[in-house]
Design a protein around this motif. Sequence first.
Motif, PDB file in Angstrom:
ATOM      1  N   ALA A 144      13.075  55.099  39.791  1.00 17.86           N
ATOM      2  CA  ALA A 144      11.770  54.500  39.514  1.00 17.86           C
ATOM      3  C   ALA A 144      10.818  55.535  38.921  1.00 17.86           C
ATOM      4  N   VAL A 145      10.854  56.754  39.440  1.00 19.56           N
ATOM      5  CA  VAL A 145      10.007  57.821  38.896  1.00 19.56           C
ATOM      6  C   VAL A 145      10.444  58.157  37.467  1.00 19.56           C
ATOM      7  N   ALA A 146      11.753  58.267  37.264  1.00 21.61           N
ATOM      8  CA  ALA A 146      12.248  58.543  35.910  1.00 21.61           C
ATOM      9  C   ALA A 146      11.865  57.420  34.955  1.00 21.61           C
ATOM     10  N   GLY A 147      11.883  56.176  35.456  1.00 22.71           N
ATOM     11  CA  GLY A 147      11.467  55.051  34.626  1.00 22.71           C
ATOM     12  C   GLY A 147       9.999  55.133  34.244  1.00 22.71           C
ATOM     13  N   ALA A 148       9.143  55.486  35.215  1.00 27.10           N
ATOM     14  CA  ALA A 148       7.720  55.649  34.912  1.00 27.10           C
ATOM     15  C   ALA A 148       7.507  56.773  33.907  1.00 27.10           C
ATOM     16  N   LEU A 149       8.263  57.840  34.036  1.00 28.03           N
ATOM     17  CA  LEU A 149       8.132  58.989  33.138  1.00 28.03           C
ATOM     18  C   LEU A 149       8.463  58.619  31.702  1.00 28.03           C
ATOM     19  N   THR A 150       9.522  57.843  31.528  1.00 25.56           N
ATOM     20  CA  THR A 150      10.022  57.535  30.188  1.00 25.56           C
ATOM     21  C   THR A 150       9.551  56.189  29.657  1.00 25.56           C
ATOM     22  N   GLY A 151       8.938  55.376  30.526  1.00 29.30           N
ATOM     23  CA  GLY A 151       8.563  54.028  30.121  1.00 29.30           C
ATOM     24  C   GLY A 151       9.741  53.075  30.064  1.00 29.30           C
ATOM     25  N   MET A 152      10.843  53.420  30.730  1.00 34.58           N
ATOM     26  CA  MET A 152      12.049  52.587  30.736  1.00 34.58           C
ATOM     27  C   MET A 152      12.111  51.769  32.019  1.00 34.58           C
ATOM     28  N   PRO A 153      12.747  50.581  31.983  1.00 37.42           N
ATOM     29  CA  PRO A 153      12.982  49.844  33.223  1.00 37.42           C
ATOM     30  C   PRO A 153      13.870  50.675  34.155  1.00 37.42           C
ATOM     31  N   PRO A 154      13.719  50.514  35.489  1.00 38.48           N
ATOM     32  CA  PRO A 154      14.483  51.349  36.424  1.00 38.48           C
ATOM     33  C   PRO A 154      15.997  51.279  36.229  1.00 38.48           C
ATOM     34  N   ASP A 155      16.535  50.091  35.835  1.00 36.27           N
ATOM     35  CA  ASP A 155      17.992  50.012  35.682  1.00 36.27           C
ATOM     36  C   ASP A 155      18.468  50.853  34.502  1.00 36.27           C
TER      37      ASP A 155
END
Length: 559
Positions: A144-155
């Motif tokens: 979830a943190v990586a998703g927020a960082l990159t703007g990508m969905p968590p999956d």
Amino acid sequence: MLDNAVDAEQVRPLLPGAGKSGVLVTSRHRLVSLDAVPPVSLEPLADDDAAHLFGRAAGLSLTEEESVGQVLRQCGGLPLALRMAGARLRHRPGWTVAVLAERLRATPSRFDAAFGMSLQQLDAVQRRMFRLLGLLPGADFDAAVAGALTGMPPDRAGAALEELVDAHLIQEPSPGRYRMHDLIRQYAADLAADEEPRAEAALRRVLTHYLTQAVAHERTLPSPHRKDPSPGDPAKAMAWFDLEYVNLVACFDAAVRLGVDEVVAELPQAMRVWFFRHRGTDDQARLLEAAAAAAARLGRDRQRASLLADLGFARAAAGRLTEALSAYELAEQSGPDDDTAAALALRIGFVRRDLGDLEAAQAHFRRARELFEKLGRHAGQSQALAFDGWVTLHLGRRGEAVELARASVALADGPARITGLVTLGLALAPDDPAESLRTLHDALELSEQHNLQHNQAWCHNHLGVALRITGSPEKALEHHRRAFELLEPLAEVQLEMDFLHAYAETCRVAGRYEEALALLDRTIELARELDRPYDEKLARAAVVRIRRTTGDPHAPDLP
């Protein structure tokens, strides 16, 4: 031996079939699609092995232990980095290990070639995630943190993270939790500085993500500051704060650095209940000071007042009473809301009590009771009544103290009853030992049920006091010792001061004079450190009494 394989397809045609042949394949990627091939993932080398490899690569016997340690730390136990550093030293006969260590510090991108080989095998999305991860504050992270960082969905973020794990560019120490080796993190951050023009926007998304998560978890926690918590499991919420604490502090520091005042002002409040259970830490005071300043810049006077009230409470827990009063005075000047004003009256009473000004403390407790009553806050009323009873007891009005404590207990539910029960137990000790000890054990049981460690320590200390009063000093000592065991990890300097006085008096009554004097010496030392003349005076008076009891001909007059 098939060394440095790109992927499974490259080596599959070369694998032996039936027979006794064997093959060892090395790769920067996990070759997960090779059937029946047992994988072995290598961790960074331990210090002894790292030193041995570095020495072999350098072609020398290593004697500069401190400098060697610096090189090993900079190489992070990564074999390729160690060999490259050793080769660099070997080909420069005029260098010492200390010179190499200094050059490595001065050239953070020294291992680009080694890590770049792994990075070349990733696609554009994975390479971007790798670069941005170098900017991430904290120790570890989830999808979830990586998703927020990159703007990508968590999956999608999770899938990209798995590719980075397979490429040995990040580690997965526990399921769903990832971390980057410091050496690789620096390499990624260097790439981001060169290739990510919107890196700050990515970092701001992470700060917002952590703040949102902290607020959501905090709202599920029982607290005197709210009537009804949000639906959720409080135990899971506290576990989340335990897990993410280092990352939350790192995000706060990043928000300060970037000037994101909304996060700076709000994050410490979202950590309020967690800090209440782990209070007295240096981090808490530092965060609250910066948060109050941010709230002032944002023009949020009431939020600033609330933060200053919490700052005063943190300083008081650390034994810094005059600094606590300063914070409380600023909070009062900032226009607090009604809830904060009531809490301030109670907390100023605590400080006045600890400074030995019992009449002033009682006036503040009674003011707090009036304010909490107007707000309909029964838990707050209960606390004010209990501490009014506490001060009344120490002013010598035992019967009135019992009545106030009983009223406190009747108003409260759950752990809010602890303060009233302890006050009642102490007030009853001289006249009704059995009920006194039952009441104090009830308080201890409540604190244990709700995992309130500082309250557990408080209850054990006052069980010791009650047992001393009721004629069982040796049994009392067991509770005093247990109180200090519980207190040790909490950084509760004010409670330590209180406990030292009580423990020393029990030792004196038990005839353990040397132990009592050692405790009083510690009390005097702590009182001087904190500029607490009242506590120093009490401790010195106790020392004089003991010396006179033991027939010391040089015992001074009472201070």
